[in-house]
Design a protein around this motif. Structure first.
Motif, PDB file in Angstrom:
ATOM      1  N   LEU A 211      40.415  40.985  46.207  1.00  0.00           N
ATOM      2  CA  LEU A 211      39.873  42.070  45.391  1.00  0.00           C
ATOM      3  C   LEU A 211      40.821  43.251  45.476  1.00  0.00           C
ATOM      4  O   LEU A 211      41.105  43.752  46.571  1.00  0.00           O
ATOM      5  CB  LEU A 211      38.477  42.463  45.891  1.00  0.00           C
ATOM      6  CG  LEU A 211      37.752  43.572  45.131  1.00  0.00           C
ATOM      7  CD1 LEU A 211      37.416  43.112  43.709  1.00  0.00           C
ATOM      8  CD2 LEU A 211      36.487  43.989  45.868  1.00  0.00           C
ATOM      9  N   THR A 212      41.329  43.694  44.332  1.00  0.00           N
ATOM     10  CA  THR A 212      42.255  44.826  44.311  1.00  0.00           C
ATOM     11  C   THR A 212      41.496  46.140  44.446  1.00  0.00           C
ATOM     12  O   THR A 212      40.269  46.201  44.310  1.00  0.00           O
ATOM     13  CB  THR A 212      43.062  44.850  43.008  1.00  0.00           C
ATOM     14  OG1 THR A 212      42.174  45.155  41.907  1.00  0.00           O
ATOM     15  CG2 THR A 212      43.741  43.509  42.748  1.00  0.00           C
ATOM     16  N   GLY A 215      39.229  46.933  41.677  1.00  0.00           N
ATOM     17  CA  GLY A 215      38.037  46.115  41.475  1.00  0.00           C
ATOM     18  C   GLY A 215      38.267  44.854  40.680  1.00  0.00           C
ATOM     19  O   GLY A 215      37.334  44.320  40.068  1.00  0.00           O
ATOM     20  N   ARG A 216      39.491  44.329  40.688  1.00  0.00           N
ATOM     21  CA  ARG A 216      39.817  43.095  39.962  1.00  0.00           C
ATOM     22  C   ARG A 216      39.989  41.959  40.962  1.00  0.00           C
ATOM     23  O   ARG A 216      40.652  42.119  41.999  1.00  0.00           O
ATOM     24  CB  ARG A 216      41.086  43.290  39.144  1.00  0.00           C
ATOM     25  CG  ARG A 216      41.637  42.034  38.509  1.00  0.00           C
ATOM     26  CD  ARG A 216      42.731  42.329  37.507  1.00  0.00           C
ATOM     27  NE  ARG A 216      42.165  42.649  36.193  1.00  0.00           N
ATOM     28  CZ  ARG A 216      42.888  42.719  35.065  1.00  0.00           C
ATOM     29  NH1 ARG A 216      44.190  42.513  35.096  1.00  0.00           N
ATOM     30  NH2 ARG A 216      42.300  43.007  33.926  1.00  0.00           N
ATOM     31  N   PHE A 217      39.404  40.799  40.659  1.00  0.00           N
ATOM     32  CA  PHE A 217      39.541  39.633  41.525  1.00  0.00           C
ATOM     33  C   PHE A 217      40.851  38.907  41.221  1.00  0.00           C
ATOM     34  O   PHE A 217      41.202  38.683  40.049  1.00  0.00           O
ATOM     35  CB  PHE A 217      38.354  38.688  41.345  1.00  0.00           C
ATOM     36  CG  PHE A 217      37.080  39.217  41.948  1.00  0.00           C
ATOM     37  CD1 PHE A 217      36.915  39.236  43.333  1.00  0.00           C
ATOM     38  CD2 PHE A 217      36.078  39.728  41.148  1.00  0.00           C
ATOM     39  CE1 PHE A 217      35.752  39.734  43.898  1.00  0.00           C
ATOM     40  CE2 PHE A 217      34.909  40.235  41.704  1.00  0.00           C
ATOM     41  CZ  PHE A 217      34.750  40.240  43.089  1.00  0.00           C
ATOM     42  N   TRP A 224      45.486  37.769  38.318  1.00  0.00           N
ATOM     43  CA  TRP A 224      44.109  38.028  37.893  1.00  0.00           C
ATOM     44  C   TRP A 224      43.364  36.712  37.676  1.00  0.00           C
ATOM     45  O   TRP A 224      43.911  35.740  37.149  1.00  0.00           O
ATOM     46  CB  TRP A 224      44.146  38.856  36.611  1.00  0.00           C
ATOM     47  CG  TRP A 224      42.815  39.070  35.935  1.00  0.00           C
ATOM     48  CD1 TRP A 224      41.621  39.380  36.510  1.00  0.00           C
ATOM     49  CD2 TRP A 224      42.571  38.992  34.526  1.00  0.00           C
ATOM     50  NE1 TRP A 224      40.635  39.516  35.560  1.00  0.00           N
ATOM     51  CE2 TRP A 224      41.192  39.281  34.324  1.00  0.00           C
ATOM     52  CE3 TRP A 224      43.368  38.730  33.413  1.00  0.00           C
ATOM     53  CZ2 TRP A 224      40.599  39.291  33.055  1.00  0.00           C
ATOM     54  CZ3 TRP A 224      42.787  38.751  32.157  1.00  0.00           C
ATOM     55  CH2 TRP A 224      41.419  39.029  31.986  1.00  0.00           C
ATOM     56  N   PHE A 242      31.874  41.369  49.061  1.00  0.00           N
ATOM     57  CA  PHE A 242      32.519  41.482  47.757  1.00  0.00           C
ATOM     58  C   PHE A 242      31.525  41.429  46.607  1.00  0.00           C
ATOM     59  O   PHE A 242      31.861  41.704  45.464  1.00  0.00           O
ATOM     60  CB  PHE A 242      33.567  40.389  47.575  1.00  0.00           C
ATOM     61  CG  PHE A 242      33.006  39.000  47.461  1.00  0.00           C
ATOM     62  CD1 PHE A 242      32.606  38.497  46.232  1.00  0.00           C
ATOM     63  CD2 PHE A 242      32.885  38.186  48.577  1.00  0.00           C
ATOM     64  CE1 PHE A 242      32.089  37.220  46.119  1.00  0.00           C
ATOM     65  CE2 PHE A 242      32.363  36.899  48.472  1.00  0.00           C
ATOM     66  CZ  PHE A 242      31.959  36.425  47.240  1.00  0.00           C
ATOM     67  N   ALA A 245      31.114  44.287  44.109  1.00  0.00           N
ATOM     68  CA  ALA A 245      32.174  44.534  43.125  1.00  0.00           C
ATOM     69  C   ALA A 245      32.004  43.705  41.860  1.00  0.00           C
ATOM     70  O   ALA A 245      32.636  44.004  40.833  1.00  0.00           O
ATOM     71  CB  ALA A 245      33.540  44.242  43.743  1.00  0.00           C
ATOM     72  N   CYS A 249      33.417  44.030  37.670  1.00  0.00           N
ATOM     73  CA  CYS A 249      34.704  43.355  37.538  1.00  0.00           C
ATOM     74  C   CYS A 249      34.887  42.803  36.125  1.00  0.00           C
ATOM     75  O   CYS A 249      33.957  42.776  35.317  1.00  0.00           O
ATOM     76  CB  CYS A 249      34.827  42.235  38.564  1.00  0.00           C
ATOM     77  SG  CYS A 249      33.928  40.718  38.130  1.00  0.00           S
ATOM     78  N   THR A 251      35.964  39.609  35.470  1.00  0.00           N
ATOM     79  CA  THR A 251      36.019  38.155  35.574  1.00  0.00           C
ATOM     80  C   THR A 251      34.746  37.554  34.981  1.00  0.00           C
ATOM     81  O   THR A 251      33.647  38.002  35.296  1.00  0.00           O
ATOM     82  CB  THR A 251      36.155  37.713  37.047  1.00  0.00           C
ATOM     83  OG1 THR A 251      37.398  38.175  37.573  1.00  0.00           O
ATOM     84  CG2 THR A 251      36.081  36.200  37.176  1.00  0.00           C
TER      85      THR A 251
END
Length: 385
Positions: A211-212, A215-217, A224, A242, A245, A249, A251
């Motif tokens: 997780l960046t 907030g990106r997985f 990504w 996690f 988040a 996100c 995703t």
């Protein structure tokens, strides 16, 4: 419906290994068991399994539509309030779903009774969709089963259609818990079908998802993850670090968040409340006194459990059957006991698959107990006109 003894194919283990069925034997005990098969008539399959599966699925979809608009009902399902809007949005925006399995008690004579829904992270799809079909084809070719035998099994075709309907053009990640051969086998099977319709897929262990700060997985290469099939239950995710988040996100999650409504046994009392007397449902209620003994002819189940863990039942004659387990931190339901039918020394459970929104096939598991556990065996089936 009857159980028919049959000689095993002499090379079935080699066939299983060749096809990637690595978990046919677990802890030196057979999981796949082809020493017998279950035989049905066409009408038993169509009228007693397939049609009720379609009808109950529609009841479930109607129920989700009601629950997302009611914080009171979401609360009754022990869903954390922080995820109400997330679940509501996933339903209202039509986030796509892939599959689910209903577990039935069915003896070939009386109506099949729904025991529970496995609509978030069901396993045994490979055995039901692929390997038992291979068994039937090879047994037909060898003359080991009656000519004209068929199988209630369009699982693979419907999975292919479901993946094609997703119209995914970016990499689709499939995640399972590190070290679980069965879970990896399930995700590998689904990956293979997704690739058949042109989707680029990648495997990732759940523990390796990153997780960046934004907030990106991402995966281990910091790429990504745009689409994720997660063989990990929403009720766990909601309470993991996690999980907070996920609502923010970018995703796409499959299964979608609204499946949390159907992935716990708290949905069974709601179905009964709305459809009391339905021929395929059992009386079910939230257990207000879980510390009391289970009454004769009733079953106590946690909202969240797997493979029979923490289930206790008392037969009409007063015999207690109980399985220990880790699922002790959630509410319980009481469900009227409808014992699994017994064939020889085994008790038989029907798993009826729904792919997308359509019935697609079934798989059969046997256990030596009235509670079907992770040590159960999977047997093939066929039907005749």
């Amino acid at each position: 419906m009857k159980k028919v003894l049959i000689a095993e194919r002499p090379d079935w283990k080699a066939t299983a290994e060749q096809l990637g069925f690595a978990f046919h034997t677990i802890d030196d005990e057979p999981y796949w068991d082809e020493s017998a098969y279950y035989q049905f008539t066409r009408s038993q399959v169509e009228d007693d399994i397939e049609n009720p599966t379609a009808a109950i699925h529609e009841l479930c979809m109607d129920l989700v539509a009601k629950v997302v608009d009611s914080e009171e009902l979401l609360g009754r399902l022990a869903i954390p309030p922080a995820f109400y809007d997330f679940i509501r949005t996933s339903w209202r925006e039509g986030h796509p779903h892939l599959y689910g399995r209903m577990d039935f008690s069915y003896d070939g004579c009386s109506p099949a009774k729904l025991l529970e829904l496995n609509y978030d992270t069901p396993t045994s799809v490979y055995e039901a969709g692929a390997f038992q079909w291979v068994w039937l084809e090879q047994c037909l070719a060898a003359g080991a089963v009656p000519r004209g035998a068929d199988q209630f099994n369009s699982i693979e075709d419907k999975l292919r259609q479901a993946f094609d309907h997703l119209k995914i053009e970016r990499p689709f990640y499939f995640a399972s818990i590190k070290g679980s051969v069965e879970d990896k086998g399930t995700t590998d099977y689904l990956r293979d079908i997704a690739e058949q319709v042109g989707i680029t897929t990648r495997h990732i262990d759940l523990e390796d998802i990153g997780l960046t700060a934004e907030g990106r997985f991402v995966d281990l290469q910091d790429r990504w993850i745009p689409h994720l099939f997660k063989l990990h239950a929403w009720e766990h995710i909601f309470h993991e670090e996690f999980g907070a988040a996920i609502p923010g996100c970018d995703t796409q999650m499959i299964e979608p968040a609204w499946k949390a409504i159907l992935s716990n046994k708290g949905v069974l009392p709601l179905l009964w409340e709305l459809h009391e007397g339905h021929p395929n449902l059992l009386p079910s209620f939230v257990d207000r006194e879980p510390g009391k003994s289970v009454g004769n002819g009733w079953v106590r189940k946690p909202f969240f459990s797997r493979e029979g863990a923490n289930i206790e039942l008392r037969t009409a004659a007063g015999e207690m059957v109980k399985e220990d387990g880790p699922y002790t931190d959630a509410p319980y339901i009481l469900q009227k006991l409808h014992p699994l039918p017994r064939f020889g020394d085994s008790y038989t459970l029907i798993g009826s698959w729904v792919i997308g929104d359509a019935p697609a096939g079934m798989g059969i598991r046997e256990d030596n107990s009235l509670i079907t556990k992770d040590s159960s065996r999977f047997l093939p089936h066929l039907f005749l006109d």
